[in-house]
Scaffold this motif. Structure first.
Motif, short mmCIF file in Angstrom:
data_model
loop_
_atom_site.label_atom_id
_atom_site.label_comp_id
_atom_site.label_asym_id
_atom_site.label_seq_id
_atom_site.Cartn_x
_atom_site.Cartn_y
_atom_site.Cartn_z
N UNK A 42 34.11 32.73 40.83
CA UNK A 42 35.63 32.91 41.61
C UNK A 42 36.52 33.56 40.82
N UNK A 43 36.30 33.47 39.47
CA UNK A 43 37.22 34.21 38.38
C UNK A 43 36.91 35.78 38.29
N UNK A 44 35.68 36.09 38.66
CA UNK A 44 35.23 37.43 38.42
C UNK A 44 35.54 38.15 39.91
N UNK A 45 35.46 37.22 40.90
CA UNK A 45 35.87 37.90 42.26
C UNK A 45 37.17 38.18 42.27
N UNK A 46 38.15 37.43 41.99
CA UNK A 46 39.63 37.46 42.17
C UNK A 46 40.19 38.60 41.09
N UNK B 26 39.22 30.72 45.19
CA UNK B 26 39.60 32.36 45.31
C UNK B 26 41.02 32.29 46.10
N UNK B 27 40.99 31.43 47.28
CA UNK B 27 42.15 31.70 48.19
C UNK B 27 43.45 31.20 47.15
N UNK B 28 43.27 30.16 46.55
CA UNK B 28 44.28 29.58 45.64
C UNK B 28 44.66 30.81 44.62
N UNK C 94 33.32 39.72 29.14
CA UNK C 94 34.53 39.04 29.64
C UNK C 94 34.54 37.77 28.37
N UNK C 95 35.43 37.95 27.53
CA UNK C 95 35.76 37.00 26.42
C UNK C 95 36.13 35.45 27.00
N UNK C 96 36.02 34.45 26.34
CA UNK C 96 36.68 33.22 26.73
C UNK C 96 38.28 33.19 26.64
N UNK C 97 38.98 32.95 27.62
CA UNK C 97 40.51 33.10 27.32
C UNK C 97 41.13 32.27 28.32
N UNK C 98 42.10 31.30 27.45
CA UNK C 98 42.80 30.38 28.13
C UNK C 98 43.79 30.89 29.04
N UNK C 99 44.33 32.27 29.11
CA UNK C 99 45.14 32.87 29.98
C UNK C 99 44.17 32.82 31.57
N UNK C 100 42.82 33.12 31.26
CA UNK C 100 41.89 33.33 32.42
C UNK C 100 42.02 31.95 33.27
N UNK D 56 44.58 36.57 36.55
CA UNK D 56 45.00 36.80 35.23
C UNK D 56 45.61 38.30 35.31
N UNK D 57 44.94 39.24 36.03
CA UNK D 57 45.63 40.47 36.00
C UNK D 57 47.04 40.54 36.38
N UNK D 58 47.68 39.71 37.34
CA UNK D 58 49.10 39.76 37.62
C UNK D 58 50.00 38.78 36.56
N UNK D 59 49.12 37.44 36.12
CA UNK D 59 49.65 36.42 35.33
C UNK D 59 49.95 37.08 33.85
N UNK D 60 48.86 37.74 33.38
CA UNK D 60 49.16 38.15 31.97
C UNK D 60 48.51 39.25 31.72
N UNK D 61 48.96 40.57 32.01
CA UNK D 61 48.13 41.70 32.18
C UNK D 61 47.77 42.41 30.83
N UNK D 62 48.44 41.92 29.89
CA UNK D 62 48.04 42.36 28.66
C UNK D 62 47.03 41.32 27.72
#
Length: 273
Positions: A30-34, A58-60, A228-234, A244-250
């Motif tokens: 799901x993470x990869x899909x969105x 994914x909807x969430x 794709x690294x392990x990431x708390x932001x993801x 995560x693309x909009x939540x924390x783009x950097x």
């Protein structure tokens, strides 16, 4: 990052319908899909995410409402509702649309058993829908090899398999590949395992590097160079109804998913020419 977003990536010549599946749970489907969908949409592509997981994650993550009364992919599969009646725009990202899942979908596995052409109901719904207006349709699957996942495999032209960089990564993958071979032989000859994505990569461990090397040796060029690294932001992003693309783009996760999506977009462009 803003400059990267403004630059459009090559668009495919025809709509690419990509199923994202792995019956192992927690590998980043799901993470990869969105996040791949969000990256593609932010670079000019028209993208539809079809949420086939009863949990509706994914909807969430796309900020799309999916409580029980909402028209959803369940109605398409069981009640023959047209896809056009359930697809909604993701609120935060232009060009991105979602066919949401509700908890009703949990019963769909049983209800589909008695339906005519039960394995190809999603395919028929997509064929009847104007998918030509999209560049990509990404189908997010539940963590099982039941009828919902079979519908996704019959509905897609390409298969993306996320593989976690952990000890048991390749265990159970044989079962998925056998299911894919059966689907190709009997239901969808066009299905092609086009992409392997390595997820949850922990650069501090030798194990992750070993798993990545094993996967690359086994699958060759279809494995994306980007990991794709392990990431708390993801992990945090969906709780805010965002990718995560909009939540924390950097963040490292956002940059990696953007890079992976770019690879997918450019690979296809190269193949088409």
């Amino acid at each position: 990052m803003a400059g990267r977003r403004e630059r459009e990536w090559p668009r495919p010549g025809a709509c690419r319908v990509i199923t994202i599946a792995n019956q192992k749970g927690g590998v980043g489907k799901t993470t990869s899909s969105v996040n791949i969908a969000a990256s593609l949409a932010l670079h000019g592509a028209q993208v539809l995410v079809v949420d086939l997981d009863p949990q509706g994650n994914a909807s969430t993550a796309l900020g799309v409402d999916h409580h029980a009364e909402i028209p959803s992919i369940y109605d398409v599969l069981i009640e023959d509702t047209p896809m056009a009646d359930i697809v909604v725009a993701a609120p935060d990202i232009p060009n991105l649309f979602c066919a949401p899942a509700t908890l009703n979908l949990a019963g769909a596995e049983i209800e589909l058993v008695s339906k005519v052409a039960r394995e190809s109901r999603l395919r028929r719904a997509l064929d009847a829908y104007e998918t030509d207006k999209f560049d990509y349709v990404l189908i997010d699957c539940p963590p099982s090899l039941g009828l919902l996942t079979v519908n996704a495999l019959v509905g897609g032209d390409e298969l993306l398999i996320p593989i976690q960089c952990e000890y048991y990564a390749l265990e159970g993958l044989g079962q998925l590949i056998r299911t894919v071979d059966l689907v190709k032989a009997h239901l969808n000859p066009a299905l092609n395992v086009s992409t392997i994505l390595l997820t949850m990569y922990d650069a501090r461990t030798r194990l992750a590097a070993q798993v990545a090397e094993d996967v690359r040796q086994h699958f060759g060029d279809i494995v994306l160079k980007t990991v794709i690294p392990r990431s708390v932001r993801v992990s945090e992003a969906p709780s805010y109804g965002q990718s995560v693309i909009t939540y924390d783009p950097g963040s490292s996760g956002a940059l990696a998913y953007s890079e992976a999506a770019s690879e997918m977009a450019h690979r296809n462009a190269g193949a088409a020419t």
